[in-house]
Design a protein around this motif. Structure first.
Motif, short mmCIF file in Angstrom:
data_model
loop_
_atom_site.label_atom_id
_atom_site.label_comp_id
_atom_site.label_asym_id
_atom_site.label_seq_id
_atom_site.Cartn_x
_atom_site.Cartn_y
_atom_site.Cartn_z
N ALA A 82 0.84 -1.21 0.00
CA ALA A 82 0.00 0.00 0.00
C ALA A 82 0.86 1.25 0.00
CB ALA A 82 -0.91 0.02 1.22
N CYS A 83 0.28 2.32 -0.52
CA CYS A 83 1.00 3.59 -0.48
C CYS A 83 0.90 4.17 0.93
CB CYS A 83 0.44 4.56 -1.52
SG CYS A 83 -1.14 5.31 -1.09
N ARG A 84 1.80 5.07 1.22
CA ARG A 84 1.85 5.68 2.54
C ARG A 84 0.56 6.43 2.86
NH1 ARG A 84 4.58 3.94 6.50
NH2 ARG A 84 6.31 5.21 7.16
N LEU A 85 -0.02 7.05 1.83
CA LEU A 85 -1.24 7.84 2.05
C LEU A 85 -2.39 6.95 2.53
CD1 LEU A 85 -1.18 10.20 -1.08
CD2 LEU A 85 -0.67 10.84 1.28
N CYS A 86 -2.55 5.80 1.89
CA CYS A 86 -3.63 4.89 2.29
C CYS A 86 -3.36 4.32 3.68
CB CYS A 86 -3.76 3.75 1.28
SG CYS A 86 -4.57 4.25 -0.24
N ASN A 87 -2.13 3.93 3.89
CA ASN A 87 -1.74 3.36 5.18
C ASN A 87 -2.01 4.35 6.32
OD1 ASN A 87 0.91 3.18 7.16
ND2 ASN A 87 0.05 1.16 6.68
N ARG A 88 -1.64 5.61 6.10
CA ARG A 88 -1.85 6.64 7.12
C ARG A 88 -3.34 6.94 7.30
NH1 ARG A 88 2.53 10.77 6.53
NH2 ARG A 88 4.23 9.86 7.75
N ALA A 89 -4.06 7.02 6.19
CA ALA A 89 -5.47 7.38 6.26
C ALA A 89 -6.25 6.37 7.10
CB ALA A 89 -6.07 7.47 4.86
N ARG A 90 -5.96 5.10 6.86
CA ARG A 90 -6.71 4.10 7.61
C ARG A 90 -6.26 4.03 9.06
NH1 ARG A 90 -6.58 -2.42 7.73
NH2 ARG A 90 -7.85 -2.56 9.61
N GLU A 111 -13.77 3.01 0.98
CA GLU A 111 -13.45 4.30 0.36
C GLU A 111 -13.14 5.35 1.42
OE1 GLU A 111 -16.51 5.81 -2.33
OE2 GLU A 111 -15.75 7.85 -2.04
N TRP A 112 -13.97 5.35 2.45
CA TRP A 112 -13.80 6.33 3.51
C TRP A 112 -12.56 6.04 4.36
CZ3 TRP A 112 -14.13 5.63 8.91
CH2 TRP A 112 -14.09 6.82 9.64
N ALA A 113 -12.43 4.77 4.76
CA ALA A 113 -11.34 4.41 5.69
C ALA A 113 -9.96 4.68 5.08
CB ALA A 113 -11.47 2.95 6.10
N TYR A 114 -9.82 4.38 3.79
CA TYR A 114 -8.52 4.58 3.14
C TYR A 114 -8.44 5.93 2.43
CZ TYR A 114 -7.09 -0.20 4.15
OH TYR A 114 -6.72 -1.35 4.80
N ASP A 115 -9.46 6.72 2.55
CA ASP A 115 -9.52 8.04 1.90
C ASP A 115 -9.10 7.92 0.43
OD1 ASP A 115 -9.97 10.68 1.62
OD2 ASP A 115 -8.26 11.38 2.79
N LEU A 116 -9.79 7.01 -0.28
CA LEU A 116 -9.41 6.70 -1.65
C LEU A 116 -9.53 7.90 -2.59
CD1 LEU A 116 -11.01 3.13 -2.08
CD2 LEU A 116 -8.68 3.75 -1.38
N ASN A 117 -10.31 8.90 -2.16
CA ASN A 117 -10.44 10.09 -2.99
C ASN A 117 -9.82 11.33 -2.37
OD1 ASN A 117 -11.80 9.00 -5.38
ND2 ASN A 117 -13.32 8.38 -3.87
N ASP A 118 -8.78 11.11 -1.59
CA ASP A 118 -7.87 12.18 -1.22
C ASP A 118 -7.53 12.88 -2.55
OD1 ASP A 118 -5.33 13.48 -1.01
OD2 ASP A 118 -4.74 12.18 0.65
#
Ligand SMILES: [Zn+2]
Ligand SMILES: [Zn+2]
Length: 211
Positions: free
Chosen positions: A54-62, A108-115
């Protein structure tokens, strides 16, 4: 893990080259995401089917968000669910949960897929690849036609040179979007160097640059 996920974040679908075109290895932009967080079940930290690229953004978002939320919606496991069944991607890069799909909405929400950074990078990738491939594909034919029409005029020759150069630059630029990034290690820690391959579904989508 990196090879098995095709150098792509399992959740937001950003490829390493979207994050760093010259090679993402060592930059800390990608990480191992534990589907069941190590905090909840520490023994699963090295369980292979609990690990996702996973990318850092997804990892952090969740962060520590649970697999199942308080209303019973569950995160989608990318190895058990096809993203296309649960999400649709728009031309401008949005990755949207399909209607009435609670699990997809939660994911979608947990990983903030639409950051917005992810949206922009997905859109940029799609348009950049399409436009460059078009230019590369059309250039030789345009060159031919210009040559035939301009009958040695100086302006025509200059145009042909620029066209050729443009296509060369486009081809060089496209190298950063290779499915296998240039900093990928072909040899494995186990000592074999013949079993690092892309997942077949990704292999099928990989196109060769027209020469
Ligand atoms: Zn991601
Ligand atoms: Zn190996």
């Amino acid at each position: 893990l990196r090879w098995e996920f095709g150098f792509t974040c399992a959740f937001c679908l950003l490829h390493e080259s979207d994050l760093a075109g010259k090679g993402a290895e060592g930059l800390g932009l990608t990480t191992i995401e534990h589907f069941v967080p190590a905090r909840t079940e520490p023994w699963r930290i090295n369980q292979y089917d609990n690990c996702f690229y996973a990318c850092r953004l997804c990892n952090r978002a969740r962060s520590g968000r649970p697999v199942i939320d308080s209303t019973g919606r569950s995160l989608l496991d990318p190895c058990r669910h096809r993203w296309a069944d649960h999400f649709r991607i728009t031309d401008d890069g949005w990755l949207l949960a399909r209607e009435e799909d609670g699990d997809a909405a939660y994911t979608e929400w947990a990983y903030d897929l639409n950051d917005l950074r992810k949206v922009e990078l997905r859109q940029w990738r799609a348009t950049t690849i399409r436009e460059h491939l078009e230019l590369i594909a059309e250039a030789p034919d345009l060159e031919e036609r210009l040559l035939a029409e301009s009958a040695g005029g100086l302006g025509g020759l200059r145009t042909i040179q620029r066209l050729r150069e443009g296509a060369r630059i486009a081809r060089a630029f496209m190298k950063q979007y290779m499915a296998i990034p240039r900093d990928a290690d072909p040899a494995c820690r186990c000592g074999r160097n013949d079993h690092h391959t892309l997942p077949s579904w990704l292999e099928e989508q990989t196109s060769l640059l027209p020469s």
